[in-house]
Design an enzyme around this catalytic site. Sequence first.
Site, PDB file in Angstrom:
ATOM      1  N   SER A  28      41.112 -12.353  60.877  1.00  0.00           N
ATOM      2  CA  SER A  28      41.747 -11.183  60.310  1.00  0.00           C
ATOM      3  C   SER A  28      41.804 -10.909  58.880  1.00  0.00           C
ATOM      4  O   SER A  28      40.723 -11.107  58.160  1.00  0.00           O
ATOM      5  CB  SER A  28      43.183 -10.845  61.059  1.00  0.00           C
ATOM      6  OG  SER A  28      43.318  -9.769  61.048  1.00  0.00           O
ATOM      7  N   HIS A  79      42.861  -9.025  69.499  1.00  0.00           N
ATOM      8  CA  HIS A  79      42.966  -9.514  68.149  1.00  0.00           C
ATOM      9  C   HIS A  79      43.439 -11.047  68.033  1.00  0.00           C
ATOM     10  O   HIS A  79      44.655 -11.048  67.851  1.00  0.00           O
ATOM     11  CB  HIS A  79      43.532  -8.485  67.340  1.00  0.00           C
ATOM     12  CG  HIS A  79      43.123  -8.803  65.782  1.00  0.00           C
ATOM     13  ND1 HIS A  79      42.200  -8.507  65.100  1.00  0.00           N
ATOM     14  CD2 HIS A  79      44.185  -9.200  64.934  1.00  0.00           C
ATOM     15  CE1 HIS A  79      42.385  -8.904  63.709  1.00  0.00           C
ATOM     16  NE2 HIS A  79      43.621  -9.140  63.608  1.00  0.00           N
TER      17      HIS A  79
HETATM   18  C1  GTR Z   1      46.023  -5.301  60.082  1.00  0.00           C
HETATM   19  C2  GTR Z   1      45.021  -4.770  59.065  1.00  0.00           C
HETATM   20  C3  GTR Z   1      43.657  -5.466  59.596  1.00  0.00           C
HETATM   21  C4  GTR Z   1      43.762  -7.037  59.620  1.00  0.00           C
HETATM   22  C5  GTR Z   1      45.147  -7.337  60.352  1.00  0.00           C
HETATM   23  C6  GTR Z   1      45.412  -8.691  60.358  1.00  0.00           C
HETATM   24  O1  GTR Z   1      47.212  -4.713  59.789  1.00  0.00           O
HETATM   25  O2  GTR Z   1      44.806  -3.600  59.261  1.00  0.00           O
HETATM   26  O3  GTR Z   1      42.747  -5.252  58.450  1.00  0.00           O
HETATM   27  O4  GTR Z   1      43.558  -7.687  58.560  1.00  0.00           O
HETATM   28  O5  GTR Z   1      46.031  -6.478  59.683  1.00  0.00           O
HETATM   29  O6  GTR Z   1      45.292  -9.658  59.244  1.00  0.00           O
HETATM   30  O7  GTR Z   1      46.098  -9.320  61.213  1.00  0.00           O
END
Ligand code: GTR
Length: 420
Positions: free
Chosen positions: A256, A398
């Site tokens: 991420s 995710h």
């Molecule tokens: C979110 C962001 C993503 C990703 C994520 C993370 O809020 O929109 O770009 O980086 O965080 O790091 O889990």
Amino acid sequence: TLSQTVFADKPSANYDEAKAPSYTLPDPLIDNSGKKLSDVSEWKSRRREILNLFEDQVYGRIPAEATTCDVEVRVVEQTDDALQGKARRIQFEVAPLRNGKPLFRIGVLTYLPLTDHPAPCFLALNFFGNQSVHADPEILLNKNWIGNKVDGVVDGRVTEAARGVRSTRWDVEEIIGRGYGLVTAYYGDIDPDRHDFTDGAHSYFYSEGQTAPAADEWGSIAAWAWGLSKIRQAIGENPKLLAEIDSERMIVFGHSRLGKTALWAGAIDPKFAMIISNDSGCGGAALSSRAFGETVGLINRQFPHWFCDNFNKYNENESALPVDQHELIALCAPRPVYVASAQGDRWADPRGEFLACLHASPVYELLGVAGLPADKMPMAGTTMSTGRLNYHIRPGGHDVQAFDWRAYLTFADRLLPERR
Ligand code: GTR
């Protein structure tokens, strides 16, 4: 939690391929004067141009004093009897120095296989402190502020209940069992993840009277990437650690926002032997030009401290971008790069991540190695077994899962240089 729920589809974003804008990507093999590269010898100066554009317009420049500063290592704890006798654990601190004095300390946790030679290692930052990576009761609890919400973090501070809260994302036993080490540190030890430039790495490198980075100076992602490079440097200069960790076979990995960070770390530090981006999305492996899922404008407004201020010029204005993220991958060439997506993670634009690999491929080919061995997105849950660029999309959300780790380990088995 920080994983599926919060970052699933967000209503403000576009998820319709038919509504994605048409775009022309900058060609990594055409230089700023419009000349097409004809020979591999021209890549070095073209690479410098691309790196400069990312520094000026996207992540921000790291102050020279930070790049060149020395580091100090202090080993805090060590045992050969970790993880039921299966691993060696070393906990140490890395401190950037000025005039021989430590500026601040980054706490590093290392698990190593019990081999008689230095182990190739994954180096990765974590979101919730080293104690979140495994339930091992001997991991030192993090003492710094943690803004992300997770069990066991109370009022921004870690408690005993925060042990192992993210262990599902770290397949430590599998990593060790396959002969690799894991080196990890909490990203907030380098720079707290909040829009405040009075604290963290930035604050130690201001010029006289400066209180925030200039428009082309480093944001937090660049600071985290710099921290990864400093940890690598510290290992490479320390005889005790060098006996345990093969500093020439260090794989930088991140998930991420830390996957964005891993890619930038690979770009600024050519000594990383391999680069892995897990679900990195916007500002990571995904093409900004597609404006699919999270966009430049959305990310800059939600996280104003991650990129440099110049990146705001491209909010809802992607067509003005002089670089796109396929060129970030190209900056790592010819080193092996693995980009992974998840089907349920449309916010990170899986297709945009795949296309970035595809459009980085010509640079690998110019350098005489095979890039991505596919021109169409692969089926979910499958992996590729050739090429120095690899991509997968797995079912699920995710996250970092066992499927991902196994794919990375197999990629590393195939492509890490031989031990010297
Ligand atoms: C979110 C962001 C993503 C990703 C994520 C993370 O809020 O929109 O770009 O980086 O965080 O790091 O889990």
